[in-house]
Write an enzyme that holds these catalytic residues in place. Structure first.
Site, PDB file in Angstrom:
ATOM      1  N   CYS A 109       0.844  -1.193   0.000  1.00 30.77           N
ATOM      2  CA  CYS A 109       0.000   0.000   0.000  1.00 30.77           C
ATOM      3  C   CYS A 109       0.881   1.244   0.000  1.00 30.77           C
ATOM      4  O   CYS A 109       1.830   1.339   0.771  1.00 30.77           O
ATOM      5  CB  CYS A 109      -0.896   0.005   1.233  1.00 30.77           C
ATOM      6  SG  CYS A 109      -1.826   1.535   1.433  1.00 30.77           S
ATOM      7  N   GLU A 139       3.233  -5.655   8.703  1.00 30.35           N
ATOM      8  CA  GLU A 139       3.558  -4.265   8.382  1.00 30.35           C
ATOM      9  C   GLU A 139       4.674  -3.747   9.285  1.00 30.35           C
ATOM     10  O   GLU A 139       5.596  -3.057   8.823  1.00 30.35           O
ATOM     11  CB  GLU A 139       2.320  -3.380   8.520  1.00 30.35           C
ATOM     12  CG  GLU A 139       2.603  -1.928   8.141  1.00 30.35           C
ATOM     13  CD  GLU A 139       1.442  -0.993   8.410  1.00 30.35           C
ATOM     14  OE1 GLU A 139       1.703   0.177   8.736  1.00 30.35           O
ATOM     15  OE2 GLU A 139       0.280  -1.424   8.300  1.00 30.35           O
ATOM     16  N   CYS A 207      -3.701   5.374   8.455  1.00 30.99           N
ATOM     17  CA  CYS A 207      -4.230   5.659   7.121  1.00 30.99           C
ATOM     18  C   CYS A 207      -5.639   6.234   7.193  1.00 30.99           C
ATOM     19  O   CYS A 207      -6.387   6.010   8.156  1.00 30.99           O
ATOM     20  CB  CYS A 207      -4.162   4.414   6.241  1.00 30.99           C
ATOM     21  SG  CYS A 207      -5.592   3.346   6.303  1.00 30.99           S
ATOM     22  N   ASN A 237      -7.045  -3.814  11.581  1.00 31.25           N
ATOM     23  CA  ASN A 237      -8.017  -2.711  11.544  1.00 31.25           C
ATOM     24  C   ASN A 237      -9.429  -3.194  11.843  1.00 31.25           C
ATOM     25  O   ASN A 237     -10.231  -2.452  12.406  1.00 31.25           O
ATOM     26  CB  ASN A 237      -7.934  -1.956  10.204  1.00 31.25           C
ATOM     27  CG  ASN A 237      -8.622  -2.664   9.072  1.00 31.25           C
ATOM     28  OD1 ASN A 237      -9.809  -2.482   8.834  1.00 31.25           O
ATOM     29  ND2 ASN A 237      -7.889  -3.492   8.343  1.00 31.25           N
TER      30      ASN A 237
END
Length: 325
Positions: A109, A139, A207, A237
């Site tokens: 991303c 991540e 984000c 998330n």
């Protein structure tokens, strides 16, 4: 006579509050489309390091089409094509792929790439970097791998209390993009109590999609007896959305992959059900949940809109150049 049935005197008004935005973000959409187009362009198999996004349905659907998901690049045959997931990888993974002569498509991303670049920049300037995130998350591993000598992970309050830096005047925090906005700031405040000169990232690391989905849940949660979050158990998330719902007034909240996972006991005495989905969830799964709820008397659906997302990311350059040929 059923007391809760629609149309009966004294019946509870059953309804659904549907969060918007929900589901796919631009980064997930780009990553999933990357694997789909790679399969069309190059044919199966297309190898993918880790899950392309953290969603069970997406991974199973792509597997059925010929994607092969592996944990590490050494599981990919030499010279084969491998796609790196939306969560990003460290430079070491790129090096391993090159050593095995793998053809790579990087579906990281762009918002994760931004955090990677911040880590590289501040490491070059010799900052201590305090990375707020969850230990073991892909991540976090990718971001930390950009500057392993400068990055320290801060996951828990205990981490924040014991982390040490070389120069308290030269320290910055960065974060995993999919965290709870509120809890991240709790951790930042803990760190700033210890290091008053702690610098903030040049721009928000969490984000837009994560933040927007949490805002929508915060808005509807006080009106909900139950909030159902569609998402997989390894989706950071999505897990955060359950936590946010409970923290902001929902009486109960559960994470489910599919409508069939709803326990009917959850609906007992429930008038208002909130529905949302994580950023890696296709909307078909939400529509299936709404059909399920309708079959149990929750046919009144009101969409709660707190933002309109119009962001889109271009496909990875490695794929774009082959698609135009």
């Amino acid at each position: 006579m059923p007391r809760n049935g629609a149309g009966y005197p004294g019946a509870m008004p059953k309804r659904v509050l549907l969060a918007k935005p929900r589901g796919y973000c631009a980064g997930v959409d780009r990553a999933v489309e990357t694997v789909e187009l790679a399969l069309e362009k190059y044919g199966a198999p297309v190898y993918v390091r880790k899950e392309i996004v953290h969603n069970k349905y997406v991974v199973e659907t792509l597997s059925d089409r010929g994607a092969i998901f592996v944990n590490e690049t050494d599981e990919v045959p030499e010279g084969a094509l491998v796609v790196f997931s939306a969560h990003g990888v460290s430079p070491a993974v790129h090096e391993e792929a090159a050593q095995r002569s793998l053809r790579t498509i990087d579906a990281t991303c762009p918002l994760v790439t931004k955090v990677h670049k911040e880590a590289v920049r501040f490491a070059k300037e010799d900052y201590d970097i305090l990375l707020i995130g969850h230990e073991g998350h892909e991540e976090v591993e990718g971001t930390a791998g950009e500057a392993p000598d400068h990055v320290q992970l801060v996951d828990t309050a205990e981490d924040a209390a014991k982390v040490e830096v070389r120069d308290p005047n030269k320290v910055i925090w960065l974060s995993q993009t999919t965290l709870s906005v509120d809890e991240t700031m709790v951790r930042v405040r803990q760190l700033k109590d210890r290091f008053p000169e702690l610098q903030d990232p040049p721009s928000d690391d969490i984000c837009y999609a994560t933040s927007n989905r949490q805002t929508a849940v915060k808005t509807m949660a006080p009106s909900c007896d139950l909030v159902l979050v569609v998402g997989s158990k390894n989706s950071s998330n999505s897990i955060r959305l359950v936590e946010v719902a409970l923290q902001h007034g929902a009486k109960a909240s559960y994470l489910i992959d599919y409508a069939k996972e709803v326990d009917l006991a959850w609906l007992e005495g429930v008038e208002t059900v909130g529905v949302t989905s994580g950023a890696s969830v296709p909307d078909i799964l939400v529509m299936e949940l709404l059909k399920f709820l309708e079959s149990h008397g929750y046919g009144d659906v009101e969409e709660i809109t707190t933002a309109n997302e119009k962001i889109a990311f271009s496909l990875p350059r490695e794929l774009r150049k082959d698609l135009v040929r």
